[in-house]
Design an enzyme around this catalytic site. Structure first.
Site, PDB file in Angstrom:
ATOM      1  N   GLU A 197       0.844  -1.129   0.155  1.00 48.20           N
ATOM      2  CA  GLU A 197      -0.079  -0.121   0.173  1.00 48.20           C
ATOM      3  C   GLU A 197       0.955   1.255   0.029  1.00 48.20           C
ATOM      4  OE1 GLU A 197      -2.348   0.625   3.725  1.00 48.20           O
ATOM      5  OE2 GLU A 197      -3.814   1.987   2.790  1.00 48.20           O
ATOM      6  N   ASP A 275     -12.229  -0.454   1.479  1.00 43.41           N
ATOM      7  CA  ASP A 275     -11.471  -0.296   2.568  1.00 43.41           C
ATOM      8  C   ASP A 275     -12.067   0.279   3.966  1.00 43.41           C
ATOM      9  OD1 ASP A 275      -8.758  -0.574   3.722  1.00 43.41           O
ATOM     10  OD2 ASP A 275      -7.697   1.072   2.764  1.00 43.41           O
TER      11      ASP A 275
HETATM   12  N1  ADE Z   1      -6.465  -0.172   8.770  1.00 39.81           N
HETATM   13  C1  ADE Z   1      -7.478   0.405   8.317  1.00 39.81           C
HETATM   14  N2  ADE Z   1      -7.613   0.802   7.088  1.00 39.81           N
HETATM   15  C2  ADE Z   1      -6.174   0.723   6.642  1.00 39.81           C
HETATM   16  C3  ADE Z   1      -5.600   0.675   5.457  1.00 39.81           C
HETATM   17  N3  ADE Z   1      -5.855   1.316   4.445  1.00 39.81           N
HETATM   18  N4  ADE Z   1      -4.168   0.222   5.591  1.00 39.81           N
HETATM   19  C4  ADE Z   1      -3.623   0.095   6.713  1.00 39.81           C
HETATM   20  N5  ADE Z   1      -4.316  -0.368   7.949  1.00 39.81           N
HETATM   21  C5  ADE Z   1      -5.457  -0.028   7.828  1.00 39.81           C
HETATM   22 ZN    ZN Z   2      -7.317  -1.960   4.395  1.00 40.72          ZN
END
Ligand code: ADE
Ligand code: ZN
Length: 340
Positions: A197, A275
C-alpha cells in the site's frame, strides 16, 4: 451513477468494519456511552478527514472507534455497513476487524466479536447475504500482542475464517509477524496481509514467501515491479485493491494515475473494495464509479473486476458458480462481456 454499476452483483473483500463508522454513528454512540469527543459535531469531525498519508488517517480512525464499548455498539456498526452494502447489491463480504484496537482500551475480545457476528448472522437471515470474518493484527504493535490476540480468539474460532495484517506498513515488514502467521496457519486460519500500500513491492514478496498468504490486500506497489506482476498474474494471487482509499491517502496523485487498469490488463486477479468507506468518500458503487469516470475503465473491465472478486473470495465452488452466473447475466442484459 450508471444502473450498470448500481445493479451489478458485487463481492467486497477488503473492508475494515471500524472504517465503516460514519460520523453520525460516532456521535450517536458517544452520546449513548457518555463519551465527550474532541469535535463539536458531525460536520467538524468530517472536516478533519483530510489525510496526507496512511498515518494521518490511522490517527483519526483509532480515535473514532473509541466510542465502541458494548456488544450492541459493535452490532449497530456492523449492521449499518451490511444494510448499506446490501443496498448496493453486495452479495458477499469478507470483513476485517481490529481486535487489539479494542482490547487495548479494555473492551473484551468476546464483546467485540459477538456483536459483529450477530450482525453478520442477521444479514444472512434477512437478505441471504453471506460473509466471512477476518481478524487483523495491528502491525505497529509487537508480535507478542498478536500472538496473545490469537490466543484470545481460540473460543471464537468458529466465527472466524482468516487472519490479516494492517495499520502502519512502513517499518513494520511482514517478517515481524512470521511466528504468529505460522501459528494461525497451524490452527486452520486462511491468511491474508496488507502489503504494497505504502510499502515497497518487496513487502508483497515477503508476505507471500514468509507469511504464506493467499491474497494481498492493496498490493498496488506491484506496478513498480514487472517481474512480481508476472508472478502474481501467473499464480492468480488476488489483490484486494481500494481505489478511493489510494486516492484519499495519496498513494496515487489522481484517479487517472491509478494502476488498476494496468494491473487488470497485465492479467492480475485485481478486485474492487472500499477499505474504510466512511473515511474515504464512498462504498462499493463509488469505487466502481471512480474507476469508470476517473480512470476510464470500460463496463467490460468492471464486469471482469466483479468476477475477479468472486474468484478471490472464500465461498464454496458451488456458491461461486451461482454468483458468477448472476454477474455474467447482468452483463448480458447490457450486451457487456467480461474482458478475460
Ligand atoms: N486499517 C484500516 N485501514 C487501513 C489501511 N488502508 N491500511 C492499513 N491499515 C488500515
Ligand atoms: Zn485496509
Amino acid at each position: 451513477m450508471s444502473a450498470f454499476i448500481e445493479q451489478l452483483p458485487k463481492v467486497e473483500l477488503h473492508l475494515h468494519i471500524e472504517g465503516s463508522l460514519e460520523p453520525e454513528l460516532v456521535f450517536a454512540l458517544a452520546r449513548r456511552n457518555g463519551i465527550t469527543l474532541n469535535y463539536a459535531d458531525e460536520s467538524a469531525l468530517r472536516a478533519a478527514y483530510d489525510f496526507h498519508d496512511l498515518q494521518s488517517f490511522l490517527d483519526i480512525y483509532y480515535a473514532g472507534m473509541s466510542v465502541l464499548q458494548t456488544e450492541q455498539d459493535f452490532f449497530d456498526m456492523t449492521y449499518a455497513y451490511l444494510q448499506r452494502a446490501h443496498g448496493e447489491h453486495v452479495r458477499h463480504t469478507e470483513i476485517f476487524f481490529d481486535p487489539q484496537a479494542h482490547t487495548d482500551r479494555g473492551v473484551p475480545f468476546s464483546v467485540v466479536i459477538t456483536g459483529i457476528h450477530r450482525a453478520l448472522e442477521q444479514a444472512r437471515h434477512e437478505w441471504g447475504m453471506s460473509s466471512r470474518l477476518i481478524m487483523s493484527f495491528l502491525r505497529h504493535l509487537p508480535e507478542e500482542s498478536a500472538i496473545e490476540t490469537l490466543r484470545q480468539a481460540e473460543p471464537f474460532h468458529p466465527f472466524l475464517t482468516g487472519v490479516g495484517l494492517d495499520s502502519a506498513e512502513k517499518g513494520n515488514p511482514p517478517e515481524k509477524f512470521r511466528r504468529v502467521y505460522a501459528l494461525a496457519r497451524e490452527q486452520g486460519y486462511r491468511l491474508v496481509a496488507h502489503a504494497g500500500e505504502e510499502g515497497p513491492p518487496q513487502y508483497i514478496r515477503d508476505a507471500l514467501a514468509l507469511l504464506q498468504v493467499e491474497r494481498i490486500d492493496h498490493g498496488v506497489a506491484a506496478i513498480e515491479d514487472p517481474a512480481l506482476m508476472d508472478e502474481l498474474a501467473e499464480a492468480r494471487i488476488p489483490l484486494t485493491v481500494c481505489p478511493l482509499s489510494n486516492l484519499k491517502l495519496k498513494v496515487v496523485n489522481s484517479m487517472a494515475d491509478h494502476p488498476m487498469a494496468r494491473l487488470l490488463q497485465a492479467g492480475l486477479c485485481v478486485t474492487v473494495n472500499s477499505d474504510d468507506p466512511a473515511y474515504f468518500g464512498g462504498y462499493m458503487n463509488a469505487n466502481y464509479l471512480a474507476l469508470q469516470r476517473g480512470l476510464g475503465m470500460s463496463d467490460a473491465e468492471l464486469l471482469q473486476l466483479a468476477l475477479n472478486g468472486v474468484e478471490a473470495c472464500w465461498l464454496s465452488p458451488e456458491e461461486k458458480a451461482l454468483l458468477m452466473r448472476d454477474i455474467r447475466a447482468h452483463g448480458e442484459q447490457y450486451g457487456i462481456y467480461p474482458v478475460r
